[in-house]
Design an enzyme around this catalytic site. Structure first.
Site, PDB file in Angstrom:
ATOM      1  N   ASN A 112      35.924  30.479  34.180  1.00 45.07           N
ATOM      2  CA  ASN A 112      36.345  31.166  35.403  1.00 45.07           C
ATOM      3  C   ASN A 112      37.775  30.760  35.726  1.00 45.07           C
ATOM      4  OD1 ASN A 112      36.059  32.636  37.892  1.00 45.07           O
ATOM      5  ND2 ASN A 112      35.785  30.682  38.964  1.00 45.07           N
ATOM      6  N   ASP A 150      32.384  26.355  41.619  1.00 43.65           N
ATOM      7  CA  ASP A 150      33.784  25.967  41.386  1.00 43.65           C
ATOM      8  C   ASP A 150      33.951  24.471  41.111  1.00 43.65           C
ATOM      9  OD1 ASP A 150      34.548  28.604  41.866  1.00 43.65           O
ATOM     10  OD2 ASP A 150      34.867  28.248  44.002  1.00 43.65           O
TER      11      ASP A 150
HETATM   12  C1  GRF Z   1      42.180  35.913  41.179  1.00 45.93           C
HETATM   13  O1  GRF Z   1      42.984  35.398  42.198  1.00 45.93           O
HETATM   14  C2  GRF Z   1      41.293  34.847  40.610  1.00 45.93           C
HETATM   15  O2  GRF Z   1      41.869  33.571  40.643  1.00 45.93           O
HETATM   16  C3  GRF Z   1      40.093  34.883  41.534  1.00 45.93           C
HETATM   17  O3  GRF Z   1      39.915  36.245  41.836  1.00 45.93           O
HETATM   18  C4  GRF Z   1      41.162  36.911  41.712  1.00 45.93           C
HETATM   19  C5  GRF Z   1      40.940  38.033  40.757  1.00 45.93           C
HETATM   20  O4  GRF Z   1      42.046  38.903  40.700  1.00 45.93           O
HETATM   21  N1  GRF Z   1      38.932  34.294  40.924  1.00 45.93           N
HETATM   22  P1  GRF Z   1      42.044  40.123  39.697  1.00 45.93           P
HETATM   23  O5  GRF Z   1      40.777  40.946  39.977  1.00 45.93           O
HETATM   24  O6  GRF Z   1      42.029  39.583  38.300  1.00 45.93           O
HETATM   25  O7  GRF Z   1      43.285  40.890  40.006  1.00 45.93           O
END
Ligand code: GRF
Length: 232
Positions: A112, A150
Site C-alpha cells: 500500500n 497502516d
Molecule cells: C494517495 O494519496 C495515496 O497515498 C492514498 O490514496 C491516494 C490515492 O490517490 N493511499 P490516487 O487515487 O492514486 O490518485
C-alpha cells in the site's frame, strides 16, 4: 506487443487512480518490469476505472454496497483476485480496510502507499494532521499490508519539507508527484526479489532492513539502490 512474462500486478483502487497511471507509465517507459494484469475497484464510479480503460487495462468492479457484510464482499473480491493471478497486489487509494484473512492470505505480496511518514499519521486526513502537529517534514510511505491498519513494515519513503504557507491541499498536491516516483521504485525492488517480508520483518538482499529506504538517498526512482550502506 503482448507481455506474458513480466510479473503480474493487480491494482486495487477506489478513487482517482493517479498512482495506477504512474505505475503504468513506469512500465511503459521500461523503468518497471511488470504488467498490470488487472484493476479492481470497489466503486463503479471511480475515476481510476476510466483511466484504466483509457490505458486498455482489464478492470473489474466489486461494488461493496452490493454485499451485506465485509466477509461476503471479500469472498467475491478473492474470486476476482484469483482470476487475475497476480504476483503482487498493489493498493492505490483503495479505501477499504481488508480483513485479517484476506491480508494474511496475501502476506508479503500485498502493498500500500500511504500519504504520511509512517508510523506517524495512520488513517485519514494525514495532510491536515501534519499541519496541526506543527511538523516541518511530511512524506509518503510504501508498506507491506498486515492486519493492523497502516501499521505494516515500511519498505520505502519519500520526504518533503512543509512550508510556512502550506495548506492541507497544497501538501497533498505537492506530495502526489513524489508518490508517483516512490511507488514504482518500491515495486521494482519487490519484483526483483530484493525485498521480502518474513515474519513481519523486511529483508533486503537477505539482511533485515534497519529502517525504511529513503527515495533519492537510498534508492532512485527506477528502484535501484544507491550506495548508502543499505545494499547495492
Ligand atoms: C494517495 O494519496 C495515496 O497515498 C492514498 O490514496 C491516494 C490515492 O490517490 N493511499 P490516487 O487515487 O492514486 O490518485
Amino acid at each position: 506487443m503482448t507481455d506474458t512474462e513480466s510479473p503480474r500486478l493487480l491494482v486495487l483502487l477506489s478513487g482517482r487512480g493517479t498512482n495506477l497511471i504512474a505505475i503504468q507509465d513506469a512500465i511503459e517507459a521500461g523503468r518497471l518490469r511488470a504488467r498490470i494484469a488487472g484493476v479492481i475497484s470497489d466503486r463503479a464510479d471511480a475515476t481510476g476505472l476510466e483511466r484504466a480503460h483509457e490505458r486498455k487495462l482489464d478492470t473489474a468492479t466489486i461494488d461493496r454496497r452490493r454485499f451485506v457484510d465485509r466477509e461476503a464482499f471479500e469472498r467475491s473480491l478473492e474470486i476476482a483476485v484469483d482470476g487475475f493471478q497476480p504476483r503482487c497486489l498493489v493498493l492505490a487509494g483503495f479505501m477499504r480496510v481488508l480483513g485479517d484473512d484476506f491480508v494474511n492470505r496475501h502476506a508479503g505480496r500485498l502493498i500500500n502507499i500511504h500519504p504520511s511518514l509512517l508510523p506517524r499519521h495512520r488513517g485519514l486526513h494525514t495532510h491536515r494532521r501534519v499541519l496541526e502537529a506543527g511538523e516541518t517534514t511530511h512524506g509518503a510511505s510504501v508498506h507491506f499490508v498486515t492486519p493492523a491498519l497502516d501499521a505494516g513494515p515500511v519498505i520505502a519513503r519519500v520526504e518533503m519539507d512543509v512550508r510556512a504557507d502550506d495548506t492541507a491541499d497544497s501538501l497533498a498536491d505537492r506530495l502526489l508527484p513524489l508518490e508517483h516516483r516512490l511507488y514504482p521504485a518500491a515495486l521494482a525492488l519487490l519484483l526483483r526479489h530484493r525485498v521480502e517480508l518474513r515474519n513481519e520483518t523486511i529483508y533486503l538482499d537477505d539482511q533485515p532492513l534497519g529502517g525504511p529506504l529513503l527515495l533519492d538517498r537510498d534508492l532512485d526512482a527506477d528502484g535501484r539502490l544507491l550506495d548508502t550502506g543499505h545494499g547495492g
